[in-house]
Design a protein around this motif. Structure first.
Motif, PDB file in Angstrom:
ATOM      1  N   TRP A  36       0.803  -1.308  -0.117  1.00 33.77           N
ATOM      2  CA  TRP A  36       0.021   0.036  -0.041  1.00 33.77           C
ATOM      3  C   TRP A  36       0.765   1.212  -0.087  1.00 33.77           C
ATOM      4  N   SER A  37       2.068   1.396   0.825  1.00 35.79           N
ATOM      5  CA  SER A  37       2.912   2.302   0.781  1.00 35.79           C
ATOM      6  C   SER A  37       3.261   2.694  -0.687  1.00 35.79           C
ATOM      7  N   LYS A  38       3.758   2.019  -1.342  1.00 40.93           N
ATOM      8  CA  LYS A  38       4.289   2.204  -2.706  1.00 40.93           C
ATOM      9  C   LYS A  38       3.072   2.791  -3.569  1.00 40.93           C
ATOM     10  N   VAL A  39       2.152   1.993  -3.557  1.00 35.39           N
ATOM     11  CA  VAL A  39       0.568   2.686  -4.308  1.00 35.39           C
ATOM     12  C   VAL A  39       0.336   3.944  -3.780  1.00 35.39           C
ATOM     13  N   ARG A  40       0.297   4.162  -2.481  1.00 39.67           N
ATOM     14  CA  ARG A  40       0.241   5.546  -2.104  1.00 39.67           C
ATOM     15  C   ARG A  40       0.951   6.715  -2.504  1.00 39.67           C
ATOM     16  N   GLN A  41       2.219   6.331  -2.561  1.00 44.50           N
ATOM     17  CA  GLN A  41       3.374   7.204  -2.912  1.00 44.50           C
ATOM     18  C   GLN A  41       3.157   7.217  -4.328  1.00 44.50           C
ATOM     19  N   SER A  42       2.840   6.763  -5.197  1.00 45.01           N
ATOM     20  CA  SER A  42       2.804   6.952  -6.447  1.00 45.01           C
ATOM     21  C   SER A  42       1.811   7.718  -7.030  1.00 45.01           C
ATOM     22  N   PHE A  43       0.837   7.914  -6.164  1.00 43.96           N
ATOM     23  CA  PHE A  43      -0.435   8.902  -6.340  1.00 43.96           C
ATOM     24  C   PHE A  43      -0.492  10.078  -5.524  1.00 43.96           C
ATOM     25  N   PRO A  44       0.141  11.093  -5.842  1.00 41.97           N
ATOM     26  CA  PRO A  44      -0.021  12.086  -4.712  1.00 41.97           C
ATOM     27  C   PRO A  44      -1.340  12.408  -4.039  1.00 41.97           C
ATOM     28  N   SER A  45      -2.586  12.259  -4.765  1.00 39.81           N
ATOM     29  CA  SER A  45      -3.800  12.493  -4.168  1.00 39.81           C
ATOM     30  C   SER A  45      -4.216  11.575  -3.363  1.00 39.81           C
ATOM     31  N   LEU A  46      -3.597  10.433  -3.153  1.00 36.43           N
ATOM     32  CA  LEU A  46      -3.792   9.281  -2.176  1.00 36.43           C
ATOM     33  C   LEU A  46      -2.888   9.564  -0.841  1.00 36.43           C
ATOM     34  N   ALA A  47      -1.719  10.508  -0.854  1.00 39.35           N
ATOM     35  CA  ALA A  47      -1.020  10.308   0.199  1.00 39.35           C
ATOM     36  C   ALA A  47      -1.637  10.829   1.551  1.00 39.35           C
ATOM     37  N   SER A  48      -2.766  11.784   1.361  1.00 37.81           N
ATOM     38  CA  SER A  48      -3.385  12.295   2.451  1.00 37.81           C
ATOM     39  C   SER A  48      -4.697  11.591   2.899  1.00 37.81           C
ATOM     40  N   GLN A  49      -4.863  10.323   2.205  1.00 39.31           N
ATOM     41  CA  GLN A  49      -6.075   9.636   2.408  1.00 39.31           C
ATOM     42  C   GLN A  49      -5.731   8.613   3.499  1.00 39.31           C
ATOM     43  N   GLY A  50      -4.841   8.237   3.594  1.00 38.77           N
ATOM     44  CA  GLY A  50      -4.460   6.899   4.659  1.00 38.77           C
ATOM     45  C   GLY A  50      -3.039   7.234   5.393  1.00 38.77           C
ATOM     46  N   LYS A  51      -3.040   6.551   6.434  1.00 39.67           N
ATOM     47  CA  LYS A  51      -2.000   6.765   7.435  1.00 39.67           C
ATOM     48  C   LYS A  51      -1.525   5.059   7.590  1.00 39.67           C
ATOM     49  N   ILE A  52      -0.159   5.035   7.649  1.00 46.25           N
ATOM     50  CA  ILE A  52       0.193   3.393   8.024  1.00 46.25           C
ATOM     51  C   ILE A  52       0.684   3.546   9.520  1.00 46.25           C
ATOM     52  N   VAL A  53       0.063   2.527   9.965  1.00 48.72           N
ATOM     53  CA  VAL A  53       0.360   2.563  11.601  1.00 48.72           C
ATOM     54  C   VAL A  53       0.888   1.034  11.919  1.00 48.72           C
ATOM     55  N   THR A  54       1.974   1.065  12.613  1.00 50.62           N
ATOM     56  CA  THR A  54       2.616  -0.243  12.936  1.00 50.62           C
ATOM     57  C   THR A  54       2.360  -0.652  14.285  1.00 50.62           C
ATOM     58  N   CYS A  55       1.760  -1.668  14.703  1.00 51.56           N
ATOM     59  CA  CYS A  55       1.446  -2.254  15.913  1.00 51.56           C
ATOM     60  C   CYS A  55       2.496  -3.515  16.303  1.00 51.56           C
ATOM     61  N   PRO A  56       3.106  -3.361  17.408  1.00 52.57           N
ATOM     62  CA  PRO A  56       3.737  -4.543  17.716  1.00 52.57           C
ATOM     63  C   PRO A  56       2.779  -5.606  17.869  1.00 52.57           C
ATOM     64  N   SER A  57       2.941  -6.900  17.099  1.00 49.42           N
ATOM     65  CA  SER A  57       1.965  -8.040  17.083  1.00 49.42           C
ATOM     66  C   SER A  57       2.858  -9.282  16.638  1.00 49.42           C
ATOM     67  N   PHE A  58       2.096 -10.445  16.830  1.00 49.61           N
ATOM     68  CA  PHE A  58       2.105 -11.480  16.224  1.00 49.61           C
ATOM     69  C   PHE A  58       0.888 -12.171  15.999  1.00 49.61           C
ATOM     70  N   ALA A  59       1.054 -13.435  15.312  1.00 44.24           N
ATOM     71  CA  ALA A  59      -0.130 -14.105  15.131  1.00 44.24           C
ATOM     72  C   ALA A  59      -0.048 -15.614  15.077  1.00 44.24           C
ATOM     73  N   VAL A  60      -1.161 -16.090  15.469  1.00 44.49           N
ATOM     74  CA  VAL A  60      -1.267 -17.793  15.495  1.00 44.49           C
ATOM     75  C   VAL A  60      -2.226 -18.189  14.162  1.00 44.49           C
ATOM     76  N   HIS A  61      -1.837 -18.752  13.216  1.00 44.49           N
ATOM     77  CA  HIS A  61      -2.598 -18.999  12.165  1.00 44.49           C
ATOM     78  C   HIS A  61      -3.015 -20.647  12.017  1.00 44.49           C
ATOM     79  N   MET A  62      -4.193 -20.961  11.738  1.00 42.28           N
ATOM     80  CA  MET A  62      -4.759 -22.403  11.530  1.00 42.28           C
ATOM     81  C   MET A  62      -5.759 -22.309  10.476  1.00 42.28           C
ATOM     82  N   MET A  63      -5.892 -23.621  10.034  1.00 37.21           N
ATOM     83  CA  MET A  63      -7.124 -23.831   9.206  1.00 37.21           C
ATOM     84  C   MET A  63      -8.011 -24.958   9.755  1.00 37.21           C
ATOM     85  N   SER A  64      -9.262 -24.561   9.312  1.00 41.60           N
ATOM     86  CA  SER A  64     -10.707 -25.407   9.596  1.00 41.60           C
ATOM     87  C   SER A  64     -10.878 -25.991   8.490  1.00 41.60           C
ATOM     88  N   PRO A  65     -11.336 -26.987   8.462  1.00 44.99           N
ATOM     89  CA  PRO A  65     -11.615 -27.980   7.406  1.00 44.99           C
ATOM     90  C   PRO A  65     -12.699 -27.161   6.624  1.00 44.99           C
TER      91      PRO A  65
END
Length: 135
Positions: A1-30
Motif C-alpha cells: 500500500w505504501s508504494k501505491v500511495r506514494q505513486s499517487f500524490p492524491s492518495l498521500a493524505s487519504q491514509g496513514k500506516i500505523v505499525t502495531c507490535p503484534s504476532f499471529a497464530v494461524h490455523m486452518m479449519s476444514p
C-alpha cells in the motif's frame, strides 16, 4: 500500500500506516461455517480486554483460514501464546523476519497439541458462537 500511495500524490493524505507490535497464530479449519459468504473476509473482535482479534476468510479449497492477531500485551493475559524460543537450529535460518510465511513449531509435538487445546478453550470461552460455528 505504501508504494501505491506514494505513486499517487492524491492518495498521500487519504491514509496513514500505523505499525502495531503484534504476532499471529494461524490455523486452518476444514470448512467455512454454514451460511458464511465464501468470497469475503471476516474480522472478529472479542472484548477489548482480550487483546486480540481474528481475521478469517474462506479459501478456494473450501477450508477456512483463521489468523488470531495478538498484540504484544496479549501474552500478559495469555502467557502460553508467547511464540516459542526453543526452535530447532536447522529451522532458525531466516525465521524472525518477513522472508518466511511460517514460523517454526515448537520442538515437541506435545507442546503443539497443548497449544491447540488452549486455543480451543480460549475461543470457546471468549467467542463461543465463533467456536461453535467452526467446531
Amino acid at each position: 500500500w505504501s508504494k501505491v500511495r506514494q505513486s499517487f500524490p492524491s492518495l498521500a493524505s487519504q491514509g496513514k500506516i500505523v505499525t502495531c507490535p503484534s504476532f499471529a497464530v494461524h490455523m486452518m479449519s476444514p470448512q467455512a461455517p454454514d451460511g458464511w459468504d465464501t468470497n469475503g473476509t471476516y474480522l472478529i473482535k472479542p472484548s477489548e480486554e482480550c487483546m486480540f482479534y481474528i481475521i478469517t476468510s474462506p479459501v478456494p479449497t473450501g477450508e477456512l483460514s483463521i489468523s488470531i492477531i495478538c498484540y504484544d500485551e496479549t501474552v500478559e493475559k495469555y502467557p502460553w501464546l508467547e511464540p516459542p524460543n526453543d526452535i530447532m537450529e536447522s529451522d532458525a535460518d531466516g525465521f524472525g523476519d518477513w522472508s518466511n510465511e511460517y514460523s517454526p513449531l515448537s520442538r515437541t509435538e506435545s507442546r503443539n497439541t497443548e497449544l491447540s487445546n488452549k486455543i480451543a478453550t480460549l475461543l470457546e470461552t471468549e467467542l463461543p458462537e465463533f467456536y461453535s460455528a467452526i467446531g
